[in-house]
Write a protein that holds these residues in place. Structure first.
Motif, PDB file in Angstrom:
ATOM      1  N   TYR A 182     117.812  40.794  76.513  1.00 42.06           N
ATOM      2  CA  TYR A 182     116.933  39.750  77.047  1.00 42.06           C
ATOM      3  C   TYR A 182     117.743  38.589  77.636  1.00 42.06           C
ATOM      4  O   TYR A 182     117.357  38.011  78.662  1.00 42.06           O
ATOM      5  N   LYS A 185     118.595  39.304  81.110  1.00 43.30           N
ATOM      6  CA  LYS A 185     117.445  39.108  81.997  1.00 43.30           C
ATOM      7  C   LYS A 185     117.226  37.632  82.321  1.00 43.30           C
ATOM      8  O   LYS A 185     116.806  37.292  83.435  1.00 43.30           O
ATOM      9  N   GLU A 186     117.492  36.758  81.346  1.00 48.72           N
ATOM     10  CA  GLU A 186     117.307  35.333  81.581  1.00 48.72           C
ATOM     11  C   GLU A 186     118.238  34.821  82.678  1.00 48.72           C
ATOM     12  O   GLU A 186     117.911  33.863  83.389  1.00 48.72           O
ATOM     13  N   TYR A 189     116.642  36.764  86.173  1.00 47.20           N
ATOM     14  CA  TYR A 189     115.276  36.538  86.626  1.00 47.20           C
ATOM     15  C   TYR A 189     114.784  35.135  86.282  1.00 47.20           C
ATOM     16  O   TYR A 189     115.112  34.600  85.225  1.00 47.20           O
ATOM     17  N   SER A 190     113.987  34.588  87.159  1.00 44.74           N
ATOM     18  CA  SER A 190     113.381  33.285  86.888  1.00 44.74           C
ATOM     19  C   SER A 190     112.305  33.403  85.814  1.00 44.74           C
ATOM     20  O   SER A 190     112.035  32.443  85.083  1.00 44.74           O
ATOM     21  N   GLU A 191     111.677  34.580  85.712  1.00 46.43           N
ATOM     22  CA  GLU A 191     110.667  34.839  84.685  1.00 46.43           C
ATOM     23  C   GLU A 191     111.016  36.140  83.947  1.00 46.43           C
ATOM     24  O   GLU A 191     110.478  37.208  84.258  1.00 46.43           O
ATOM     25  N   PRO A 192     111.942  36.053  82.998  1.00 48.28           N
ATOM     26  CA  PRO A 192     112.324  37.265  82.261  1.00 48.28           C
ATOM     27  C   PRO A 192     111.144  37.830  81.466  1.00 48.28           C
ATOM     28  O   PRO A 192     110.210  37.106  81.125  1.00 48.28           O
ATOM     29  N   TYR A 193     111.200  39.115  81.179  1.00 48.33           N
ATOM     30  CA  TYR A 193     110.087  39.802  80.518  1.00 48.33           C
ATOM     31  C   TYR A 193     110.625  40.717  79.428  1.00 48.33           C
ATOM     32  O   TYR A 193     111.767  41.178  79.485  1.00 48.33           O
ATOM     33  N   GLU A 194     109.795  40.951  78.425  1.00 51.23           N
ATOM     34  CA  GLU A 194     110.149  41.912  77.386  1.00 51.23           C
ATOM     35  C   GLU A 194     109.782  43.321  77.844  1.00 51.23           C
ATOM     36  O   GLU A 194     108.835  43.514  78.610  1.00 51.23           O
ATOM     37  N   THR A 238     117.525  44.133  90.992  1.00 47.08           N
ATOM     38  CA  THR A 238     117.539  42.683  90.841  1.00 47.08           C
ATOM     39  C   THR A 238     117.633  41.999  92.194  1.00 47.08           C
ATOM     40  O   THR A 238     118.043  42.618  93.185  1.00 47.08           O
TER      41      THR A 238
END
Length: 266
Positions: A182, A185-186, A189-194, A238
């Motif tokens: 995670y 991902k942070e 991405y501006s909006e990371p997701y699980e 990405t």
């Protein structure tokens, strides 16, 4: 005699000098490292299917530094709790998991991967096992010929796995957990997701249990961070500039989270 079969006529292959040959005289040469290429031209979607030489080398270097050793240990424990005389690794990659599991089980591994570069490394790593270039959707194995299959991040070719597993045989399917990488991902991405947790039903299988394997990782090498990134699906999807973000890091703290889904053929 090998347990692999001819991808053309589906008859058993036997070794003759530096080749494997079937009764219909289809012949497959053994590479210097020991693997055989059973991926026919009709099954190839490109000139060199699967991961490139560079991607495979990155995966090998990352795994061999021990970052995913807790997952390998957990996979071994589950495999040994089930036991097997014939063990097959679907999408074996560089053999990092299969060589370890086979040694613990006390048996030879049969493994396939669609990348010849990965299969070459697997064959060099484990001379006691037998590896082939092949697709998991068209396995060069006889019906009901294996006791145990491991699948670590490879396609879920459940129809083929059901075909080659003996009745009551098991499939250990490794998938990422919700918080896997995670922190990476942070950064990307501006909006990371699980990751989504799903419980799909596979025809001919029943889910016995899910074993969670999670642990923290601290990467202090820019090369290791880039290698980890290149192993993930994010490498392909990405936004522009992602690689530059990754290359700007000199350390990364993130969590690894996996589920080992234990499935039994019914």
């Amino acid at each position: 005699m090998t347990e692999f079969i001819c991808p053309v006529c589906r008859q058993r292959l036997t070794r003759e000098n530096n080749s494997y040959v079937c009764p219909s005289h289809h012949t497959f040469d053994i590479a210097k490292s020991g693997y055989i290429n059973l991926l026919t031209a009709s099954k190839m979607n490109s000139k060199t299917p699967g991961d490139s030489k560079e991607m495979v080398a990155a995966r090998r270097d990352f795994l061999d530094r021990g970052y995913y050793a807790p997952l390998r240990e957990a996979l071994k424990e589950e495999a040994c709790s089930l036991g097997a005389e014939v063990y097959f690794d679907a999408g074996c990659g560089t053999g990092y998991y299969s060589s370890f599991v086979a040694k613990a089980l006390g048996c030879r591994c049969l493994g396939v991967d669609i990348s010849k570069f990965a299969t070459d490394i697997a064959a060099k790593r484990d001379k006691d096992s037998l590896f082939a270039v092949a697709s998991v959707y068209d396995l060069p194995l006889e019906d009901e010929s294996v006791d145990l299959i491991t699948n670590v991040f490879s396609p879920m070719a459940d129809i083929e796995y059901k075909r080659v597993l003996k009745s009551g045989g098991h499939l250990l399917y490794v998938v990422p957990g919700p918080r896997h990488l995670y922190s990476l991902k942070e950064i990307l991405y501006s909006e990371p997701y699980e990751n989504e947790v799903s419980y799909p039903k596979y025809d001919g299988f029943e889910e016995i249990k899910r074993v969670e394997c999670s642990f923290g990782m601290r990467l202090t090498s820019a090369d290791d961070i880039e290698h980890l990134f290149s192993m993930t699906p994010y490498f392909w999807r990405t936004p522009a500039g992602a690689l530059e973000k990754i290359r700007s890091l000199d350390s990364l703290d993130t969590d690894a989270e996996f589920y080992i889904i234990v499935l039994r053929k019914i």
